[in-house]
Design a protein around this motif. Structure first.
Motif, short mmCIF file in Angstrom:
data_model
loop_
_atom_site.label_atom_id
_atom_site.label_comp_id
_atom_site.label_asym_id
_atom_site.label_seq_id
_atom_site.Cartn_x
_atom_site.Cartn_y
_atom_site.Cartn_z
N HIS A 89 0.85 -1.19 0.00
CA HIS A 89 0.00 0.00 0.00
C HIS A 89 0.89 1.24 0.00
CE1 HIS A 89 -3.60 2.27 2.05
NE2 HIS A 89 -2.75 3.15 1.53
N THR A 90 1.14 1.81 -1.19
CA THR A 90 1.92 3.06 -1.22
C THR A 90 1.37 4.03 -2.25
OG1 THR A 90 3.61 2.74 -2.97
CG2 THR A 90 4.01 1.63 -0.87
N HIS A 91 1.70 5.28 -2.00
CA HIS A 91 1.38 6.37 -2.95
C HIS A 91 2.73 6.92 -3.41
CE1 HIS A 91 -2.85 6.49 -1.26
NE2 HIS A 91 -2.20 6.01 -0.21
N SER A 92 3.53 6.04 -4.04
CA SER A 92 4.94 6.38 -4.32
C SER A 92 5.14 7.31 -5.51
CB SER A 92 5.75 5.10 -4.56
OG SER A 92 5.79 4.31 -3.41
N VAL A 93 4.10 7.55 -6.32
CA VAL A 93 4.24 8.55 -7.39
C VAL A 93 3.69 9.86 -6.85
CG1 VAL A 93 3.56 9.25 -9.71
CG2 VAL A 93 3.87 6.83 -9.21
N PHE A 94 4.57 10.81 -6.67
CA PHE A 94 4.10 12.14 -6.27
C PHE A 94 5.17 13.16 -6.61
CE2 PHE A 94 6.03 10.33 -2.38
CZ PHE A 94 6.89 11.33 -1.98
N ALA A 95 4.80 14.41 -6.60
CA ALA A 95 5.76 15.50 -6.81
C ALA A 95 5.68 16.43 -5.60
CB ALA A 95 5.41 16.26 -8.09
N GLY A 96 6.74 17.15 -5.37
CA GLY A 96 6.77 18.09 -4.25
C GLY A 96 6.81 17.37 -2.91
N ASP A 97 6.58 18.13 -1.86
CA ASP A 97 6.50 17.52 -0.53
C ASP A 97 5.50 18.31 0.31
OD1 ASP A 97 7.76 19.51 1.33
OD2 ASP A 97 9.46 19.22 -0.01
N ARG A 98 5.20 17.82 1.49
CA ARG A 98 4.23 18.52 2.35
C ARG A 98 4.81 18.69 3.76
NH1 ARG A 98 -0.29 15.17 0.31
NH2 ARG A 98 -1.28 15.21 2.35
N ALA A 99 6.09 19.05 3.79
CA ALA A 99 6.74 19.26 5.09
C ALA A 99 6.04 20.37 5.86
CB ALA A 99 8.21 19.60 4.88
N ASP A 100 5.44 21.34 5.13
CA ASP A 100 4.73 22.43 5.82
C ASP A 100 3.56 21.89 6.65
OD1 ASP A 100 3.48 21.67 3.46
OD2 ASP A 100 2.80 23.69 2.95
N GLU A 101 2.86 20.88 6.11
CA GLU A 101 1.74 20.30 6.89
C GLU A 101 2.25 19.50 8.10
OE1 GLU A 101 -0.77 17.96 4.37
OE2 GLU A 101 -0.98 19.59 2.93
N PHE A 102 3.39 18.87 7.91
CA PHE A 102 4.03 18.12 9.01
C PHE A 102 4.27 19.08 10.18
CE2 PHE A 102 8.42 16.95 10.56
CZ PHE A 102 8.14 15.71 11.11
N VAL A 103 4.77 20.26 9.82
CA VAL A 103 5.03 21.27 10.86
C VAL A 103 3.72 21.76 11.47
CG1 VAL A 103 6.02 23.57 11.28
CG2 VAL A 103 7.19 21.97 9.74
N LEU A 104 2.72 22.03 10.62
CA LEU A 104 1.43 22.51 11.13
C LEU A 104 0.76 21.49 12.06
CD1 LEU A 104 -0.42 24.12 8.05
CD2 LEU A 104 0.40 25.28 10.13
N ARG A 105 0.81 20.22 11.65
CA ARG A 105 0.18 19.19 12.49
C ARG A 105 0.86 19.09 13.83
NH1 ARG A 105 0.14 16.05 8.00
NH2 ARG A 105 1.89 14.89 8.89
N ASN A 106 2.19 19.18 13.79
CA ASN A 106 2.91 19.08 15.06
C ASN A 106 2.65 20.30 15.95
OD1 ASN A 106 3.87 16.57 14.46
ND2 ASN A 106 5.71 17.34 13.47
N ALA A 107 2.12 21.38 15.30
CA ALA A 107 1.75 22.57 16.09
C ALA A 107 0.27 22.53 16.47
CB ALA A 107 2.08 23.82 15.30
N GLY A 108 -0.44 21.43 16.14
CA GLY A 108 -1.81 21.27 16.63
C GLY A 108 -2.92 21.16 15.61
N ARG A 109 -2.66 21.43 14.32
CA ARG A 109 -3.74 21.29 13.33
C ARG A 109 -3.92 19.81 12.99
NH1 ARG A 109 -4.26 25.61 9.61
NH2 ARG A 109 -5.71 24.35 8.38
N SER A 110 -5.19 19.38 12.77
CA SER A 110 -5.38 17.97 12.48
C SER A 110 -5.38 17.72 10.97
CB SER A 110 -6.70 17.48 13.07
OG SER A 110 -7.77 17.95 12.28
N TYR A 111 -5.18 16.46 10.58
CA TYR A 111 -5.19 16.07 9.16
C TYR A 111 -6.55 16.42 8.56
CZ TYR A 111 -4.82 13.06 5.00
OH TYR A 111 -4.79 12.57 3.71
N SER A 112 -7.64 16.12 9.30
CA SER A 112 -8.98 16.41 8.78
C SER A 112 -9.18 17.90 8.55
CB SER A 112 -10.06 15.92 9.74
OG SER A 112 -10.00 14.54 9.87
N ASP A 113 -8.70 18.73 9.48
CA ASP A 113 -8.81 20.19 9.31
C ASP A 113 -8.14 20.62 8.02
OD1 ASP A 113 -10.02 20.39 11.72
OD2 ASP A 113 -8.28 21.22 12.81
#
Ligand code: NIG
Ligand code: FE
Length: 430
Positions: A89-113
């Protein structure tokens, strides 16, 4: 790639029997190691003889055939040898990254939000639409080699970041292009046009499902670009009836149904998957006991993805892996590698999380990345060691099988044989 003739001597060889005895009767007071040895078909001081692309022989090392002792045969030594790892189970074809969301989630925003605010998957969709098929294929190729170094011999890859007919085809063609590169890893493709509703169809969900069923699936089938069809059936994504329509259409075009179900809410996707005869239901954090029983009765493999819970900060809402085993489901493990919810290609870490978070045993975890993952894709020719079958093997520099999930953060893989040929090799002299 030429086929190799190799005799491999292992301290422990895990063959992975079809039906794991006593899986339902887990008893934490019992002899866990004896049970693990049984469910993994573990042989001590054993070997495998690979010839003409297949497992010519396996068994106690002393009993190896004369041919396996010849000077013309390469000899290899490993602590532990397992079937080649299957990443289902992978989504291995993608472009870019979402490190910004990683940071936001760790600061309290949820994936659903983030998803409901139009971010998440849709951010990767924007990047994929901008990318060419060459760019997608090149980055996928690099990722495939990383999976191989980490023990993977079969890799499932989903589309689902294009969400237009042309962009979905582009993703699947990128997978096809990497397959043509003769990589030491089998690529298995899965159409996931129903990953989320794209912005352009925000007010016309039905129109998007029509597009998937009437145009995308027939076009994907026409080019023979996917063996499986998957749907994200959840709050904020597709409803059970939308998902059912997509999966039935896929089935009508020879794509085996799979489903992302019950990750964010108990929407009923897993029960529907059981009724539909899906090969797997994946995520399952909110699955009901009845749905798990229905899955067990219909041979729907439960795919557990603990890295996602770590990334999303939801380790308090885990899929009930022990309960799934108890009711008789086969449990597979996977990274769910994707730029949003699981930026990892490390099945070793996933096995550690399966043990530490889900109370799975090391043997159950190793089944989860071999025969369990094969079953998640309805495959009975990978994820196990059988005479006469294609030689897919992962060799590990570890003193015993328990060490693999236990010593986390180190890549124990010392060699990989894929379809009878060496795919990756470090220090494995005989
Ligand atoms: O399996 N749950 C939905 N799909 C992916 C996430 C994809 C993404 O966020 O880019 C998953 O977790
Ligand atoms: Fe996923």
């Amino acid at each position: 790639m030429s086929l190799d003739t190799i005799a491999i001597h292992a301290d422990q060889l895990l063959t992975m029997p079809e039906d794991a005895p006593a899986l339902q009767n887990y008893d934490s007071q019992g002899d866990l190691e004896a049970r693990d040895r049984a469910i993994c078909g573990l042989l001590e001081d054993a070997g495998v003889f690979v010839k003409d692309g297949v497992i010519n022989w396996y068994g106690p090392w002393d009993e190896r055939p004369d041919e396996a002792r010849g000077n013309d045969v390469s000899q290899a030594r490993a602590g532990v040898v397992t079937p080649g790892w299957v990443e289902c189970h992978t989504h291995s074809v993608f472009a870019g990254d979402r490190a910004d969301e990683f940071v936001l989630r760790n600061a309290g925003r949820s994936y659903s939000d983030i998803l409901e605010a139009g971010g998440g998957i849709l951010n990767t969709v924007d990047a994929v639409r901008e990318a060419s098929v060459d760019e997608l294929a090149q980055s996928l190729l690099n990722r495939v080699f990383e999976f191989v170094r980490k023990g993977v011999t079969t890799l499932e890859v989903k589309s689902g970041y294009g969400l237009t007919l042309e962009d979905e085809l582009k993703m699947l063609r990128a997978i096809d292009r990497v397959r043509d590169e003769d990589v030491p890893c089998e690529l298995v493709s899965c159409f996931m046009g129903a990953h989320t509703v794209p912005r352009d169809f925000k007010d016309d969900r039905e129109g998007y499902v029509d597009l998937i069923c009437n145009e995308m699936i027939p076009a994907v089938s026409e080019e023979d670009l996917a063996d499986y069809c998957d749907v994200f059936c959840d709050r904020g994504a597709f409803t059970v009836s939308e998902a059912e329509r997509v999966l039935m259409t896929g089935k009508g075009h020879d794509m085996t149904p799979r489903i992302h179900a019950e990750q964010l809410s108990d929407s009923g996707g897993a029960m529907m998957a059981a009724e539909l005869g899906a090969s797997s239901a994946d995520h399952l954090e909110h699955v009901s006991k009845d749905a798990l029983k229905a899955m067990a009765n219909s041979d729907v493999t439960a795919v557990v993805l603990p890295a996602v819970n770590v990334f999303l900060g939801t380790t308090d809402q885990l899929a009930p892996a022990r309960q799934a085993l108890k009711v008789g489901c086969e449990v597979a493990l996977s990274t769910d590698f994707n730029p949003g919810t699981a930026m990892t290609q490390d099945l070793g870490m996933v096995m550690n999380l399966a043990c530490n978070l889900h109370q799975m045993t090391p043997g159950e975890a190793l089944r989860g990345v071999t025969i369990g993952a094969a079953k998640a894709m309805d495959r009975d020719d990978i994820g196990r060691i059988r005479r006469g079958e294609p030689a897919n093997l992962t060799m590990l520099n570890a003193p015993h099988y328990q060490y693999i999930p236990y010593h986390v953060g180190t890549n124990h893989v010392s060699g990989v044989i894929q379809d009878g040929s060496i795919g990756y090799w470090t220090n494995t002299e005989g």
